[in-house]
Design a protein around this motif. Structure first.
Motif, short mmCIF file in Angstrom:
data_model
loop_
_atom_site.label_atom_id
_atom_site.label_comp_id
_atom_site.label_asym_id
_atom_site.label_seq_id
_atom_site.Cartn_x
_atom_site.Cartn_y
_atom_site.Cartn_z
N HIS A 111 1.98 -2.09 -3.19
CA HIS A 111 2.24 -2.61 -1.85
C HIS A 111 1.68 -4.03 -1.71
O HIS A 111 2.34 -4.92 -1.19
CB HIS A 111 1.61 -1.65 -0.84
CG HIS A 111 2.00 -1.92 0.58
ND1 HIS A 111 1.44 -1.27 1.64
CD2 HIS A 111 2.89 -2.79 1.12
CE1 HIS A 111 1.98 -1.71 2.76
NE2 HIS A 111 2.86 -2.64 2.47
N HIS A 115 3.76 -7.87 -1.21
CA HIS A 115 3.53 -8.88 -0.18
C HIS A 115 3.44 -10.28 -0.77
O HIS A 115 3.19 -11.25 -0.04
CB HIS A 115 2.29 -8.53 0.66
CG HIS A 115 2.63 -7.58 1.77
ND1 HIS A 115 2.83 -7.98 3.07
CD2 HIS A 115 2.88 -6.24 1.74
CE1 HIS A 115 3.16 -6.93 3.80
NE2 HIS A 115 3.20 -5.86 3.02
N HIS A 124 10.63 -6.13 0.24
CA HIS A 124 9.75 -5.43 1.18
C HIS A 124 10.02 -5.76 2.65
O HIS A 124 9.65 -5.00 3.55
CB HIS A 124 8.30 -5.72 0.82
CG HIS A 124 7.31 -4.83 1.50
ND1 HIS A 124 7.43 -3.45 1.57
CD2 HIS A 124 6.14 -5.12 2.16
CE1 HIS A 124 6.40 -2.95 2.24
NE2 HIS A 124 5.61 -3.93 2.62
N HIS A 128 9.58 -4.00 6.79
CA HIS A 128 8.84 -4.65 7.88
C HIS A 128 9.73 -5.10 9.04
O HIS A 128 9.22 -5.67 10.00
CB HIS A 128 8.03 -5.84 7.34
CG HIS A 128 6.72 -5.41 6.76
ND1 HIS A 128 5.60 -5.23 7.53
CD2 HIS A 128 6.36 -5.11 5.50
CE1 HIS A 128 4.60 -4.85 6.75
NE2 HIS A 128 5.03 -4.76 5.51
N HIS A 210 -0.34 -2.33 10.06
CA HIS A 210 0.20 -3.04 8.90
C HIS A 210 1.59 -3.60 9.23
O HIS A 210 1.91 -4.74 8.87
CB HIS A 210 0.28 -2.11 7.68
CG HIS A 210 0.94 -2.80 6.52
ND1 HIS A 210 0.32 -3.81 5.82
CD2 HIS A 210 2.19 -2.69 6.00
CE1 HIS A 210 1.15 -4.28 4.90
NE2 HIS A 210 2.30 -3.63 4.99
#
Ligand SMILES: [Zn+2]
Ligand SMILES: [Zn+2]
Length: 235
Positions: A111, A115, A124, A128, A210
């Protein structure tokens, strides 16, 4: 046929648990759950369609990964076993926490890596899009991320002996923990969350934060790695 069956199992689990949680929290008793809401921003139907759409592709990808484990010609090559007596009884019980700890470590670093600016845009960002996630975001991954999410289990079952029941229980715990992070509400009283051992556990609020703040709370089950790497955001 086996692939379709495995994908269908994933779909039914997602539909019942994520769909059920969404229905209860957002449709059946929204007034009751309002006081437990982590973020109070509104959720658009576009976001929900996005979450469900990508979750359907994840169902297929996870089905494929399980197909590579359960295929009759591949299964004998794995170290999955049926009889508890094939290995020691203590391993039968210990293997579940061991798998969870390994998954937690793998997930944190995978993870954290996603990012990275390039990988974030590529794989990713999709997850989000949900700044304030709903239970439907449990499987809302870009196909590349979905592959990364599940890939570790393949070498794992080929290298480490795991009882089939343990793998099944792990799969359910993993799903429920992921769902917990996307409930949109946190039902646990703050007093309990701040007490030992709960303060080492990644809560619904941690994962919702997050989604909101991006570069904090990368963990999945626990906060060990977030504490070590100083990426934890306190409430
Ligand atoms: Zn998430
Ligand atoms: Zn992220």
């Amino acid at each position: 046929m086996l692939f379709l069956k495995l994908a269908l199992i994933q779909l039914v689990r997602y539909g019942l648990l994520s769909g059920g949680a969404y229905f209860i929290i957002f449709r059946l008793a929204p007034e009751f759950f309002k006081k437990y809401q982590i973020q109070n921003t509104s959720i658009s139907s576009k976001q929900i369609k996005h979450e469900i759409g990508y979750s359907l592709s994840t169902v297929l990808i996870f089905g494929m990964v399980f197909f590579l484990i359960m295929h009759p010609q591949l299964m004998p090559l794995t170290k999955l076993y049926d009889n508890i007596s094939d290995y020691s009884t203590w391993w039968y019980f210990l293997s579940l926490p061991v798998i969870i700890l390994i998954h937690d470590t793998y997930f944190y670093w995978m993870h954290w890596t996603l990012h990275n600016k390039f990988l974030y845009k590529l794989a990713h960002q999709t997850h989000h899009v949900s700044l304030n996630p709903t239970p439907f975001a449990t499987y809302s991954f870009h196909p590349i991320e979905a592959l990364f999410e599940a890939a570790w289990i393949l070498p794992f079952v080929y290298l480490v002996p795991v009882h089939k029941h343990v793998l099944l229980v792990f799969s359910l715990i993993s799903f429920l923990n992921n769902l917990k992070g996307h409930l949109g509400v946190d039902l646990m009283p703050l007093k309990i969350k701040q007490s030992f051992p709960y303060k080492w556990i990644n809560t619904s609020t941690h994962h919702s934060h997050h989604h909101k703040y991006f570069n904090v709370n990368y963990g999945l089950y626990f906060l060990f790695w977030d504490k070590i790497m100083k990426t934890e955001k306190q409430y």
